[in-house]
Design an enzyme around this catalytic site. Structure first.
Site, PDB file in Angstrom:
ATOM      1  N   PRO A 101     107.222  17.379  25.579  1.00  0.00           N
ATOM      2  CA  PRO A 101     106.692  16.022  25.778  1.00  0.00           C
ATOM      3  C   PRO A 101     106.054  15.499  24.480  1.00  0.00           C
ATOM      4  O   PRO A 101     105.322  16.242  23.817  1.00  0.00           O
ATOM      5  CB  PRO A 101     105.637  16.197  26.883  1.00  0.00           C
ATOM      6  CG  PRO A 101     105.373  17.651  26.988  1.00  0.00           C
ATOM      7  CD  PRO A 101     106.528  18.397  26.383  1.00  0.00           C
ATOM      8  N   GLY A 103     103.589  13.411  21.862  1.00  0.00           N
ATOM      9  CA  GLY A 103     102.185  12.976  21.821  1.00  0.00           C
ATOM     10  C   GLY A 103     101.262  13.849  22.635  1.00  0.00           C
ATOM     11  O   GLY A 103     100.202  13.397  23.061  1.00  0.00           O
ATOM     12  N   GLY A 107     103.493  19.781  19.160  1.00  0.00           N
ATOM     13  CA  GLY A 107     104.296  19.854  17.927  1.00  0.00           C
ATOM     14  C   GLY A 107     105.652  19.187  18.023  1.00  0.00           C
ATOM     15  O   GLY A 107     106.571  19.578  17.292  1.00  0.00           O
ATOM     16  N   SER A 109     106.662  16.182  17.048  1.00  0.00           N
ATOM     17  CA  SER A 109     107.105  15.476  15.824  1.00  0.00           C
ATOM     18  C   SER A 109     107.554  16.474  14.769  1.00  0.00           C
ATOM     19  O   SER A 109     108.582  16.284  14.133  1.00  0.00           O
ATOM     20  CB  SER A 109     106.023  14.630  15.172  1.00  0.00           C
ATOM     21  OG  SER A 109     105.146  14.137  16.054  1.00  0.00           O
ATOM     22  N   ASP A 151     102.214  22.885  11.570  1.00  0.00           N
ATOM     23  CA  ASP A 151     103.104  22.752  12.739  1.00  0.00           C
ATOM     24  C   ASP A 151     104.561  22.969  12.325  1.00  0.00           C
ATOM     25  O   ASP A 151     105.324  23.665  13.006  1.00  0.00           O
ATOM     26  CB  ASP A 151     102.968  21.358  13.375  1.00  0.00           C
ATOM     27  CG  ASP A 151     101.585  21.117  13.976  1.00  0.00           C
ATOM     28  OD1 ASP A 151     100.689  21.942  13.766  1.00  0.00           O
ATOM     29  OD2 ASP A 151     101.417  20.086  14.657  1.00  0.00           O
TER      30      ASP A 151
END
Ligand code: MEV
Length: 315
Positions: A101, A103, A107, A109, A151
């Site tokens: 999911p 936002g 991690g 993005s 990340d």
């Protein structure tokens, strides 16, 4: 030609935010992935398709990457740089599919940047994991210039790692970690939270320096507890880490409630990632997984996460 790559999401066990000020973070890749499919196309165009929206960009023209929505910039950058590096005439179309999911501090993005870098590179020449990480971090910084790279590093290499400005190290942990992830369903912006902490630091310089020292010690103790497979100590340290994150104003009432509930049955719990919403993680083993899930299910979407050991993969 089509090239496919996928990369895992992550949780941060220790050191989010403090990692931006020289502290070592401890991260774990999880078994939820993002897949990027890149196609070489005849048109001189970069086209991105994702559930969050679509974008088109004409490379080597007056079209400016910054004119596109912020979350598209890393992918346009990756594709544009690959076309330039390999002197390709045509264009690239990229599609994403995600099990992470967005936002929620897991991690998504960074995993998307890593998967995009690996799939685009594979259209031309397969790159090493270090090269992919370098592309991913540079592209991620077009969206969020202060990203530590932590990340992306764990998404590229997988497993359990420490990360600091001095580099990353794999943690050999044979037993596998039992983690429950519970979602607050409050969306957040990493960028805004990082700015919030920067402001806290400039208003509380001495206190923040002391907190960095404390976090450093917490991480050292956590690494010792991990080596001994001492879950009681590890969980207590995670809960202490949550307190530190509360003190720098990145927790929320919902996250605090999830952590408090999880602490009743697990070894310890904390928010994970930038905070301001997103997820918490609770440390469990077979003795307390079911009870912790049962409690958290009443107030959140939650699931048991396993460690991903593969990192980024071409398919
Ligand atoms: C976000 O997952 C972790 C932060 O420490 C930012 C970063 O390391 O880039 C908040």
């Amino acid at each position: 030609m089509t090239a496919v790559a996928s990369a895992p999401g992550k949780v941060i066990l220790f050191g989010e935010h403090f990692v931006l000020y020289g502290v070592k973070a401890v991260l774990c890749a999880i078994d939820r992935r993002i897949t990027a499919r890149s196609h070489a196309i005849g048109e001189r165009l970069i086209r991105i398709k994702s559930s969050m929206g679509n974008a088109e960009f004409v490379p080597s023209s007056a079209d400016i990457i910054n004119a596109h929505p912020i979350f598209m910039r890393p992918f346009l950058t990756i594709a544009e740089q690959a076309l330039r590096e390999f002197g390709a005439d045509g264009g690239i179309e990229m599609e994403f599919e995600s099990e992470i999911p967005p936002g929620m501090g897991l991690g998504s993005s960074s995993a998307a940047c890593v998967a995009a870098a690996a799939s685009v590179a594979a259209l031309f020449r397969k790159k090493t994991k270090d090269e992919i990480l370098d592309m991913a971090i540079k592209s991620e910084r077009t969206m969020f210039e202060d990203a530590s790279g932590a990340d992306s590093a764990v998404s590229t290499f997988g497993g359990l790692v420490t990360f600091s400005s001095e580099g990353r190290e794999k943690i050999d942990y044979e037993d596998g970690l039992g983690l429950i992830i519970a979602n607050s369903n409050q969306a957040h912006s990493t960028r805004e939270l990082v700015l919030r902490v920067r402001e806290f630091r400039s208003n509380n310089e001495r206190l923040f320096a002391e907190m960095c020292d404390l976090e450093d010690r917490l991480v050292d103790e956590a690494l010792t507890a991990l080596r001994k497979n001492d879950l009681v100590t590890l969980g207590t340290l995670m809960s202490k880490n949550h307190e530190m994150l509360r003190r720098i104003n990145v927790s929320t009432d919902v996250l605090d409630k999830l952590v408090a509930e999880a602490c009743n049955t697990s070894y310890g719990a904390k928010l994970t990632g930038a905070g301001g919403g997103g997820c918490i993680i609770a440390l469990v083993d077979e003795s307390n997984t079911a009870r912790t899930l049962e409690t958290l299910k009443k107030i959140s979407d939650c699931f048991v996460a396993r460690i991903d050991l593969r990192g980024v993969c071409n398919e």
